[in-house]
Design a protein around this motif. Sequence first.
Motif, short mmCIF file in Angstrom:
data_model
loop_
_atom_site.label_atom_id
_atom_site.label_comp_id
_atom_site.label_asym_id
_atom_site.label_seq_id
_atom_site.Cartn_x
_atom_site.Cartn_y
_atom_site.Cartn_z
N MET A 1 77.44 0.19 73.79
CA MET A 1 76.20 -0.17 73.09
C MET A 1 75.56 1.06 72.46
N ALA A 2 75.53 2.17 73.20
CA ALA A 2 74.89 3.39 72.72
C ALA A 2 75.60 3.95 71.50
N ILE A 3 76.92 3.99 71.51
CA ILE A 3 77.66 4.56 70.37
C ILE A 3 77.42 3.74 69.11
N GLN A 4 77.28 2.43 69.27
CA GLN A 4 77.02 1.57 68.10
C GLN A 4 75.66 1.88 67.49
N LYS A 5 74.69 2.22 68.33
CA LYS A 5 73.35 2.55 67.84
C LYS A 5 73.28 3.98 67.31
N LEU A 6 74.02 4.89 67.91
CA LEU A 6 74.01 6.29 67.48
C LEU A 6 74.77 6.53 66.19
N GLN A 7 75.88 5.86 66.02
CA GLN A 7 76.80 6.14 64.91
C GLN A 7 76.16 6.10 63.52
N PRO A 8 75.29 5.14 63.22
CA PRO A 8 74.68 5.15 61.88
C PRO A 8 73.79 6.37 61.60
N PHE A 9 73.33 7.05 62.64
CA PHE A 9 72.40 8.16 62.47
C PHE A 9 73.06 9.53 62.64
N ALA A 10 73.88 9.69 63.64
CA ALA A 10 74.41 11.00 64.02
C ALA A 10 75.38 11.57 62.99
N LYS A 11 75.34 12.90 62.88
CA LYS A 11 76.30 13.62 62.04
C LYS A 11 77.67 13.59 62.71
N SER A 12 77.66 13.79 64.03
CA SER A 12 78.89 13.72 64.82
C SER A 12 78.50 13.29 66.23
N ILE A 13 79.48 12.71 66.94
CA ILE A 13 79.24 12.27 68.31
C ILE A 13 80.42 12.70 69.16
N MET A 14 80.08 13.32 70.30
CA MET A 14 81.07 13.72 71.28
C MET A 14 80.71 13.05 72.60
N TYR A 15 81.68 12.95 73.48
CA TYR A 15 81.44 12.34 74.77
C TYR A 15 81.74 13.35 75.87
N GLY A 16 80.90 13.37 76.88
CA GLY A 16 81.15 14.23 78.04
C GLY A 16 80.02 15.21 78.27
N GLU A 17 80.39 16.46 78.52
CA GLU A 17 79.44 17.56 78.75
C GLU A 17 79.65 18.58 77.64
N ALA A 18 78.64 19.40 77.40
CA ALA A 18 78.72 20.39 76.32
C ALA A 18 79.93 21.32 76.47
N CYS A 19 80.29 21.62 77.71
CA CYS A 19 81.41 22.55 77.95
C CYS A 19 82.78 21.91 77.74
N SER A 20 82.85 20.60 77.74
CA SER A 20 84.15 19.93 77.63
C SER A 20 84.03 18.57 76.96
N ALA A 21 83.38 18.54 75.81
CA ALA A 21 83.14 17.27 75.12
C ALA A 21 84.36 16.82 74.32
N VAL A 22 84.55 15.51 74.30
CA VAL A 22 85.64 14.90 73.55
C VAL A 22 85.06 14.36 72.23
N PRO A 23 85.57 14.81 71.08
CA PRO A 23 85.04 14.30 69.81
C PRO A 23 85.38 12.82 69.65
N LEU A 24 84.37 12.06 69.21
CA LEU A 24 84.56 10.62 69.00
C LEU A 24 84.36 10.21 67.54
N PHE A 25 83.40 10.87 66.88
CA PHE A 25 83.03 10.43 65.54
C PHE A 25 82.50 11.61 64.76
N LYS A 26 82.85 11.64 63.47
CA LYS A 26 82.28 12.63 62.55
C LYS A 26 82.04 11.93 61.22
N LYS A 27 80.79 12.01 60.76
CA LYS A 27 80.40 11.35 59.52
C LYS A 27 81.12 12.01 58.35
N GLY A 28 81.63 11.19 57.46
CA GLY A 28 82.31 11.71 56.27
C GLY A 28 81.35 12.38 55.33
#
Length: 168
Positions: free
Chosen positions: A140-167
Motif C-alpha cells: 500500500m505504501a509503495i503505491q502511495k509513494l511512487q507518484p511523488f518520490a524521485k526514487s524509492i529503496m527498501y530496507g535501511e540506509a546502509c543496505s537499501a535495495v533499489p525498487l523504483f527510480k522516476k524516469g
Amino acid sequence: MDEIINKVANSALEVFDLEDYYPSGIRTQIDISQWLLEGFLLKEKDFREALKNHDWSQYQNQFVAIHCSTEAIVPAWATILVTVYLNPFAKKVALGNLTDLETALYQEIISTLDFTKYQDKPVILKGCSKKPVPESAYIMAIQKLQPFAKSIMYGEACSAVPLFKKGK
C-alpha cells in the motif's frame, strides 16, 4: 581523530517508516466456532443466545479480528452479527486473522497520510520493523509513494535495495 559524520542524516534522503504509524492497543481474535454446535453447525437460536450472553465489554478499546478456526461454512450474517455486538466496545473490527486485522488498520491509516512531502525526493521505505507490520502495508505504501518520490529503496540506509527510480 576525524569527526564521524552521519551522511544519511545530512542527505536529502527521506525515510518512510510504517512502524511510526503502528496504532497502539490490544489485538484480539474471536473464534466464532465457540458458538457453533460441535464447532461446525450454526443453530441460529443458540448462536443468537450465546452472543447475547457473552461479555462484550472485555473487548473495550481493542482491535478485534473475527475468524472461525474450523472448516464450518458460516453465513455472512453471523460475522456481521458478532460485529454488531462488538461495535460499541472495539476500536476496530476486521474479518480474518491478526494479519488481516493489521492490514485493515494500515489501509485506514495509509489512506489518510499526505505523501506530497516526498515530492521529488529519494525515499527509503524502511524495513525490519520490530512491530508486526504486514507485508501488505508495504505494498500500500509503495503505491502511495511512487507518484511523488524521485526514487524509492527498501530496507535501511546502509543496505537499501533499489525498487523504483522516476524516469527523466
